[in-house]
Design a protein around this motif. Sequence first.
Motif, short mmCIF file in Angstrom:
data_model
loop_
_atom_site.label_atom_id
_atom_site.label_comp_id
_atom_site.label_asym_id
_atom_site.label_seq_id
_atom_site.Cartn_x
_atom_site.Cartn_y
_atom_site.Cartn_z
N ALA A 22 0.90 -0.93 0.21
CA ALA A 22 0.49 -0.23 0.05
C ALA A 22 1.08 0.71 -0.36
N ASP A 23 2.29 1.27 0.64
CA ASP A 23 3.25 2.63 0.78
C ASP A 23 3.72 2.74 -0.25
N LEU A 24 4.49 1.30 -0.83
CA LEU A 24 5.53 1.65 -1.81
C LEU A 24 4.87 1.15 -3.84
N GLY A 25 3.56 0.16 -3.78
CA GLY A 25 3.25 -0.42 -5.13
C GLY A 25 4.20 -1.36 -5.27
N ILE A 26 4.41 -2.63 -5.84
CA ILE A 26 4.70 -3.32 -6.23
C ILE A 26 5.76 -2.92 -7.23
N ALA A 27 6.23 -1.46 -8.16
CA ALA A 27 7.65 -1.22 -8.53
C ALA A 27 8.20 -0.68 -7.66
N ASP A 28 9.34 -0.35 -7.70
CA ASP A 28 10.23 0.28 -7.00
C ASP A 28 10.67 1.82 -7.80
N ALA A 29 10.62 3.12 -7.64
CA ALA A 29 10.93 4.10 -8.42
C ALA A 29 11.44 3.95 -9.58
N ASP A 30 12.83 3.01 -9.34
CA ASP A 30 12.91 2.56 -10.85
C ASP A 30 12.92 1.80 -11.64
N GLY A 31 11.38 1.50 -11.73
CA GLY A 31 10.62 0.39 -11.91
C GLY A 31 10.37 -1.13 -11.84
N THR A 32 12.08 -1.29 -10.85
CA THR A 32 12.00 -2.29 -10.61
C THR A 32 10.95 -3.17 -9.89
N VAL A 33 10.40 -4.83 -10.56
CA VAL A 33 9.10 -5.33 -10.51
C VAL A 33 9.51 -5.73 -8.57
N ASN A 34 8.82 -5.98 -7.73
CA ASN A 34 9.20 -6.72 -6.60
C ASN A 34 7.67 -7.68 -6.26
N ALA A 35 7.89 -8.99 -7.38
CA ALA A 35 7.10 -9.57 -7.84
C ALA A 35 6.75 -10.93 -6.55
N TRP A 36 7.57 -10.70 -5.52
CA TRP A 36 7.57 -11.24 -3.96
C TRP A 36 6.30 -10.80 -3.41
N LEU A 37 6.52 -9.63 -3.71
CA LEU A 37 5.54 -9.45 -2.45
C LEU A 37 3.72 -9.67 -1.55
N PRO A 38 3.15 -9.57 -3.51
CA PRO A 38 2.03 -10.12 -3.11
C PRO A 38 2.03 -11.85 -3.17
N TRP A 39 3.15 -12.54 -3.66
CA TRP A 39 3.63 -14.21 -2.44
C TRP A 39 3.17 -14.03 -0.98
N VAL A 40 3.58 -12.80 -0.03
CA VAL A 40 3.42 -13.10 1.09
C VAL A 40 2.43 -13.53 2.00
N PRO A 41 0.85 -12.75 1.76
CA PRO A 41 -0.15 -13.05 2.76
C PRO A 41 -0.77 -14.13 2.00
N LEU A 42 -0.41 -14.79 0.65
CA LEU A 42 -0.83 -15.84 -0.28
C LEU A 42 -0.16 -16.85 0.42
N VAL A 43 1.11 -16.99 1.12
CA VAL A 43 2.18 -18.14 1.12
C VAL A 43 1.61 -17.95 3.03
N ALA A 44 0.87 -16.91 3.44
CA ALA A 44 0.75 -16.54 4.81
C ALA A 44 -0.39 -17.32 5.37
N ALA A 45 -0.84 -17.11 4.11
CA ALA A 45 -2.86 -17.56 4.64
C ALA A 45 -3.18 -19.40 4.39
N VAL A 46 -2.23 -20.03 2.96
CA VAL A 46 -1.84 -21.52 3.53
C VAL A 46 -0.97 -22.14 4.11
N ALA A 47 -0.18 -21.60 5.23
CA ALA A 47 0.71 -21.85 5.17
C ALA A 47 0.83 -22.21 6.81
N LEU A 48 -0.63 -21.28 7.36
CA LEU A 48 -0.13 -21.14 8.75
C LEU A 48 -1.78 -21.26 8.61
N GLY A 49 -3.04 -22.07 7.98
CA GLY A 49 -4.30 -22.20 8.16
C GLY A 49 -4.56 -21.93 7.69
#
Length: 461
Positions: free
Chosen positions: A412-439
């Motif tokens: 929400a604060d930084l978006g998925i892309a950095d100011a230089d356009g680098t895509v942090n594609a791993w960020l959306p996976w944090v809630p996804l993995v947490a939801a599955v791995a932690l039940g």
Amino acid sequence: MSVSTPSSRPSASSSASPSVADLVAATPADRNRVVDLLRGAAILVVCLGHWLMAGVHVDGAGELRRTGLLGIATWTHPLTWVLQVMPVFFLVGGYANAISWRGARARGTTYGGWLRARLRRLTIPLLPLMLFWAAVAPLASALGVDGGTLRIASMASLVPTWFLAVYLLVVALTPLTLALWERCGWWSVLGGAAVAGLVDLVSVGGDLLAVGFCNYLFVWGTVHQLGYAWRDGALPGAAHRLGLAAVGLVGLLLLVGVGPYGVSMVGVGGHGVDNSYPARVTLLFLGLLQAGVVTALEPALARFAARPRVWAATVLVNARIMTVYLWHLTALGIVVGLSLALGGVGLHLQPGTGTWWATRPLWFAVLAATTALLVTLLGRLEQPAPDPRPAPPAVLPVAALLATCAGLAVMADLGIADADGTVNAWLPWVPLVAAVALGTVRLPAVRRRGDRSAPGGYLAP
């Protein structure tokens, strides 16, 4: 608001998922429909406000720009005292969460079981949005979408996740804050306001922005306490409720008129202290004002909500409220993306001009239709199948909550892309993995045929 009784629920054989008519029929006679009416109306205000304030347009050089309306039309700042309706969400959240936790206590449900159920209701609709951005962000970058454009699109689309992160934390603290209310009553509200004021004093006075982020919990947690007060009859009549509104109004006028705070209750730079990033004590006083006004109007609102068509519309919106909230700005991104593919059609108007204002109804209609399509496709996730698993140890849903909130806050604060356009594609996976791995999510292999037929959604505890 009360929970559905078994006898009022649609039968398991009636359909794969309860319809609006089923949910209307399942409404208990003693349910406070004003709570649902306020929640549904507030989400519509949020959508219209976001769509209006975004100010996305294409400049003369053909570049996509985001010129927030609040930055160029200062006359709109006082309107945010009405359009900033997050206090209403926390007010009705406190009302509903008091019922939910007390019901869980009465049934002997553990904190771990209760929190997992709340996480399922609130975060399962989030997962498709995370999958969407996990796929779209790297794909768009690979196809040559400009990094700045992708950053604007992701930041704009993921704005709603900040509220969900804060709300999840406030929900998780319900047993503690409700116990505080039951023990201390209005002193808990006064104490919360005092702590929020102290945080602002240190943060604003010492120019320590990081300290101010504590007020996401103290400000919104205190407004959440007002929901407990409403539920428990601690605002017994119009005089008390209007008195609460007066306290909020006077406090706001003093903070804005004498203090350093901006008039706008929605974040905008260059016009005094930003009231929403981080949350400031001004939003707490706005919560007092709004809570006093809407509860004073409760008798009239109850009569309005009792009308069959109004209640059916209220049920429809509430049954899909998380999907509407989470996807309405991604709908904006989809429309903007399609427009850019067509040469920027509809986006060449400068925000704030007469022609721009004249075309807003059409703009709203296009965005509403796009959102409605997304809700049709994804909204059924708001009625998750019953979860027969034993209650987990509290550490698992707490860990899932913290991981989800951390991921959402960063996006929400930084978006998925950095100011230089680098895509942090791993960020959306944090809630996804947490939801599955932690039940939080129950894997499809353990679902039973017909599970989804039991009524869930907002009528459930």
